[in-house]
Scaffold this active site. Structure first.
Site, PDB file in Angstrom:
ATOM      1  N   HIS A  21      14.271 -68.637   8.351  1.00  0.00           N
ATOM      2  CA  HIS A  21      14.958 -67.389   8.037  1.00  0.00           C
ATOM      3  C   HIS A  21      15.950 -67.040   9.144  1.00  0.00           C
ATOM      4  CE1 HIS A  21      11.319 -66.311   5.299  1.00  0.00           C
ATOM      5  NE2 HIS A  21      12.067 -67.288   4.809  1.00  0.00           N
ATOM      6  N   ASP A  75      17.468 -64.141   9.785  1.00  0.00           N
ATOM      7  CA  ASP A  75      17.629 -62.750  10.204  1.00  0.00           C
ATOM      8  C   ASP A  75      16.865 -62.353  11.468  1.00  0.00           C
ATOM      9  OD1 ASP A  75      15.263 -62.994   8.829  1.00  0.00           O
ATOM     10  OD2 ASP A  75      15.621 -61.336   7.441  1.00  0.00           O
ATOM     11  N   ASP A 128      15.013 -69.808   0.457  1.00  0.00           N
ATOM     12  CA  ASP A 128      14.552 -68.428   0.609  1.00  0.00           C
ATOM     13  C   ASP A 128      15.768 -67.534   0.783  1.00  0.00           C
ATOM     14  OD1 ASP A 128      11.974 -69.418   0.595  1.00  0.00           O
ATOM     15  OD2 ASP A 128      11.346 -68.371   2.409  1.00  0.00           O
ATOM     16  N   ASP A 162      12.547 -62.353   1.214  1.00  0.00           N
ATOM     17  CA  ASP A 162      12.411 -63.802   1.088  1.00  0.00           C
ATOM     18  C   ASP A 162      12.680 -64.281  -0.329  1.00  0.00           C
ATOM     19  OD1 ASP A 162      11.571 -63.518   3.676  1.00  0.00           O
ATOM     20  OD2 ASP A 162       9.496 -64.114   3.321  1.00  0.00           O
ATOM     21  N   CYS A 170      13.046 -58.071   6.804  1.00  0.00           N
ATOM     22  CA  CYS A 170      12.184 -58.912   5.970  1.00  0.00           C
ATOM     23  C   CYS A 170      11.365 -58.110   4.978  1.00  0.00           C
ATOM     24  CB  CYS A 170      11.237 -59.722   6.846  1.00  0.00           C
ATOM     25  SG  CYS A 170      12.029 -60.946   7.897  1.00  0.00           S
TER      26      CYS A 170
END
Length: 418
Positions: free
Chosen positions: A299, A301, A250, A166, A403
């Site tokens: 995010h 991913d 991020d 992040d 992550c």
């Protein structure tokens, strides 16, 4: 004209004519040709690509241009000393409503101990496996996250240093210390400073974008209580939880593919931040913004992942509006297998789709959750060897393998895959 429009205009004026001709991926009509922004490449290779490689002396201990070259060194997060973040809008907008009572009752307190210890054991085993695979594993230094801090604009306690993905964006030999939007993560960078200083002294570049004030002007508080349909409609109109008051982003909203980088505008990454990145990286890289059918974008991913050249993994429940671009360029698009995480599992942050939050060790090996049998079978069908470990309890804190890690060094060099 507002300030953001003026900044955006200035950034646009700074770009070269060549960059102006190449803002988006263009469609290709066959699998041996595809192009970027009007420039067309012919390939005699069996695959769909002509790879253009730039020389790289690799004098830096930091070197990573994509998500799939052979991994040599990685930072793995820690959850020691971590606490539940304050129950406020930044938590509400990103966590399932069924967990709001948990956050309200436990703000600033340690996470449930038994669950925490199981998560720590899982992550330690991941570190052991990575080490056995010949990969150097580095760890951050946890701070006392339960200490309350005050700025002129807000007060908060901390959270954790579990997710280096992040905060650290690695572009080649450069570490970008990202200006995240959560107040509870304002001082998280301190956990990584010793590592970053070490890398910098050994030859890496180190960049810290403008630190956000995180004043009330950065947030659209009313977005929190909108329904999923209402929120999706607002996203389409360009209105999100974070405003354009100042740049914020991020690292986990960016997906790297050599000279092309893909990003989503999310609850924590605004367009001001994306424009800052475009200006900072200049003409050597092209940043493409992708959009998805996701009322809570947080995010990229667990929604969209590039596994290797020519192969993309997508979330079947969060359609990518630009996916035809990849298909027509000759890329294979694979839908992620349905996750097996039980509904009753305490998933305080994140979603069940962390099953697709995997870490590529190289083009032919992937680290995947041992509990996610359909996902394992999917990768095996693709001819990708699976390196398995459980992350079920670690998932509860908002991340999977991707992550919980930040790849510091991969073997490859800077290339063009489009």
């Amino acid at each position: 004209m507002n300030v953001f429009q003026a900044v955006r205009g200035a950034l646009r004026a700074m770009r070269t004519v060549d960059r102006a001709r190449k803002p988006y991926l263009h469609l290709a009509k066959n699998k041996s040709t595809f192009s970027l922004g009007g420039s067309r490449s012919e390939s005699s290779m069996a695959s769909a690509f002509k790879i253009q490689e730039a020389p790289d002396p690799k004098t830096s201990p930091v070197c990573s241009y994509n998500e799939w070259d052979r991994l040599e060194e990685v930072i793995v997060g820690r959850i020691d000393n971590s606490v539940v973040p304050p129950f406020n809008s930044e938590v509400k907008v990103c966590s399932p409503e069924k967990h709001w009572d948990f956050f309200e009752s436990n703000s600033g307190k340690p996470w449930p101990r038994e669950h925490l210890l199981k998560a720590i054991a899982e992550v330690e085993e991941v570190c052991n496996i990575l080490t056995q695979e010949g990969i150097t594993v580095r760890r951050p230094d946890p701070i006392d996250f339960d200490v309350e801090y005050n700025t002129p604009d807000f007060k908060s306690t901390g959270m954790y240093c579990a997710m280096p993905r992040d905060i650290l964006l690695i572009i080649g030999d450069e570490i970008i210390e990202c200006p995240m939007a959560w107040r509870s993560r304002f001082f998280e960078y301190r956990c990584y400073r010793e590592l970053i200083k070490e890398y910098f002294k050994a030859g890496a570049k180190w960049t810290t974008p403008p630190k956000p004030l995180m004043s009330d002007e950065l947030y659209n508080e009313d977005v929190v209580m909108l329904s999923a349909a209402e929120r999706t409609e607002q996203h389409r109109s360009g209105r999100h939880f974070t405003t354009e008051f100042e740049p914020c982003f991020d690292a986990a909203d960016f997906m790297r593919a050599g000279r092309d980088i893909f990003v989503q505008r999310s609850q924590v990454t605004n367009r001001f931040g994306i424009e800052w990145m475009r200006s900072h990286l200049g003409d050597e890289y092209t940043i493409h913004e992708l959009t998805f059918e996701d009322p809570r974008p947080m995010h990229i991913d667990a929604t969209f992942s590039i596994l290797r050249p020519g192969l993309i993994l997508v979330n079947p429940e969060r359609g990518c509006h630009q996916i035809e671009i990849f298909k027509k360029a000759g890329w294979d698009v694979v839908e992620a297998a349905q996750p097996l995480m039980p509904n009753e599992h305490p998933l305080w942050l994140g979603s069940q789709w962390l099953s697709m939050n995997v870490l590529m060790l190289d083009e032919d090996r992937v680290m995947v959750d041992s509990n996610e049998i359909p996902t394992i079978k999917m990768f095996e069908k693709l001819g990708i060897k699976t390196v398995k470990a459980s992350m079920r309890h670690a998932n509860s804190f908002g991340g999977g393998f991707h992550c919980w890690t930040s790849d510091i060094r991969r073997q490859g060099t800077l290339q063009s895959y489009f």
